[in-house]
Write an enzyme that holds these catalytic residues in place. Structure first.
Site, mmCIF file in Angstrom:
data_model
loop_
_atom_site.group_PDB
_atom_site.id
_atom_site.type_symbol
_atom_site.label_atom_id
_atom_site.label_comp_id
_atom_site.label_asym_id
_atom_site.label_seq_id
_atom_site.Cartn_x
_atom_site.Cartn_y
_atom_site.Cartn_z
ATOM 1 C CB THR A 182 -0.793 0.031 1.335
ATOM 2 O OG1 THR A 182 -1.566 -1.140 1.439
ATOM 3 C CG2 THR A 182 -1.664 1.263 1.453
ATOM 4 N N GLY A 212 -10.164 -2.946 3.222
ATOM 5 C CA GLY A 212 -9.096 -2.906 4.224
ATOM 6 C C GLY A 212 -9.052 -1.583 4.969
ATOM 7 C CG ASP A 213 -5.253 -0.474 6.522
ATOM 8 O OD1 ASP A 213 -5.258 -1.310 5.597
ATOM 9 O OD2 ASP A 213 -4.246 0.195 6.831
ATOM 10 N N GLY A 236 -4.534 -4.952 6.942
ATOM 11 C CA GLY A 236 -5.475 -3.890 7.256
ATOM 12 C C GLY A 236 -6.414 -4.186 8.406
#
Ligand code: GLY
Length: 322
Positions: A182, A212-213, A236
């Site tokens: 990421t 995800g986060d 995440g």
């Protein structure tokens, strides 16, 4: 020196730096000029463009958006934008968010067919009353805003996906330093104003619909212009469970340096997870005074650091050293 002693008032550091309203920091000599940090070595290219934008009078928000666009546009990067690794059903689904110096933010999740989710997130922030759009709604909005529908699954990624699917029989792989990067970016302009961005195709072989986060404000990214910003990479779910990036910023508010704050939240995450040794989670952080920090569970996490005209890849310290 303890945190209490490092706590300075707004007026003290504000007058030292001329950077505006500062509420909490260490007794540090403020770093002058723009500072940009981004996760992983891919951040080098993102930082370069971001810096050029700032040098040419662009905003710090442009810097963090266009900077990560460079990586989203790269079909050879398997974890961001076009060429991103697909989910278990073979769909490339993207998550991203952006946050500016005024605490405004925008986010898209589970977005398909658009290679620059962070730019769609910016449009959500600037052109709607909302913070977050997902799935079909996010796609519809993106098309209305003039984004082009594209095939994000490249031949190379499809081949890799087919191989993994055959080998792993639908098991969710671990996110680790090899398969997950990421890109999170935090920048401070010469006037001391901060913005941040975060963009990803998420965990490879994730369940269809998994978010995800990275698009979750406070998890994958958080910026408070009075304090600093933080961004996360890695698994995440663990970052969301601990409101990771918001916590890093909160720890900085209470006097921790960016390095101390990243370390504390990584330790907290590890303490709460039985299988922490099997996952990677990393954070980068930048405070308003220009100090930076990074820390991860596993060895191997690096970040790109641009300051004083120098753009370098730096290794982050980690809980597991070997
Ligand atoms: N950190 C990105 C993700 O878990 O999707």
């Amino acid at each position: 020196m303890n945190s209490r002693r490092r706590f300075l008032t707004l007026s003290t550091l504000g007058s030292l730096t001329g950077l505006g309203s500062l509420k909490a920091f260490g007794q540090v000599k403020p770093v002058k000029g723009p500072i940009i940090i981004s996760t992983w070595n891919t951040g080098i290219r993102a930082n370069n463009l971001g810096y050029e934008i700032l040098q040419n009078g662009g905003s710090v928000l442009d810097c963090v958006e266009k900077g990560v666009n460079v990586i989203e546009n790269d079909p050879n990067n398997r974890t961001v934008g076009i060429g991103g690794f697909p989910d278990i059903e073979g769909n490339v689904t993207l998550d991203a968010c952006i946050m500016d110096q005024h605490q405004h933010c925008g986010s898209v999740a589970f977005l398909q067919h658009i290679k620059n989710p962070v730019s769609v997130a910016r449009k959500v922030m600037e052109n709607t009353k909302h913070v977050m759009l997902v799935g079909e709604g996010a796609l519809k909005f993106a098309l209305e805003q003039g984004f082009k529908k594209e095939v994000l699954l490249t031949e190379k990624t499809l081949t890799a996906w087919k191989k993994r699917k055959a080998e792993e029989d639908d098991k969710l792989p671990e996110i680790n330093i090899e398969n997950h990067d990421t890109i999170g970016m935090i920048a401070r302009d010469a006037d001391g104003n901060l913005s941040g961005s975060c963009t990803t195709s998420g965990a490879g072989m994730k369940l269809h619909g998994r978010v995800g986060d990275s698009p979750i404000i406070g998890a994958g990214l958080y910026v408070d212009n009075d304090i600093g910003g933080a961004a996360a990479t890695g698994w995440g779910e663990a970052v969301i469970e601990n409101a990771g990036s918001a916590m890093v910023v909160e720890l900085m508010r209470h006097g921790r340096s960016p390095q101390e704050a990243c370390e504390e939240i990584v330790r907290r995450i590890a303490n709460k997870l039985e299988d922490w040794r099997s996952i990677q989670v990393g954070f980068i952080a930048l405070n308003k005074a220009g100090q930076t920090g990074a820390f991860s569970i596993k060895k191997g996490f690096t970040y790109a650091h641009h300051s004083g005209g120098q753009n370098t890849e730096r290794p982050a310290d980690s809980l597991i050293k070997g």
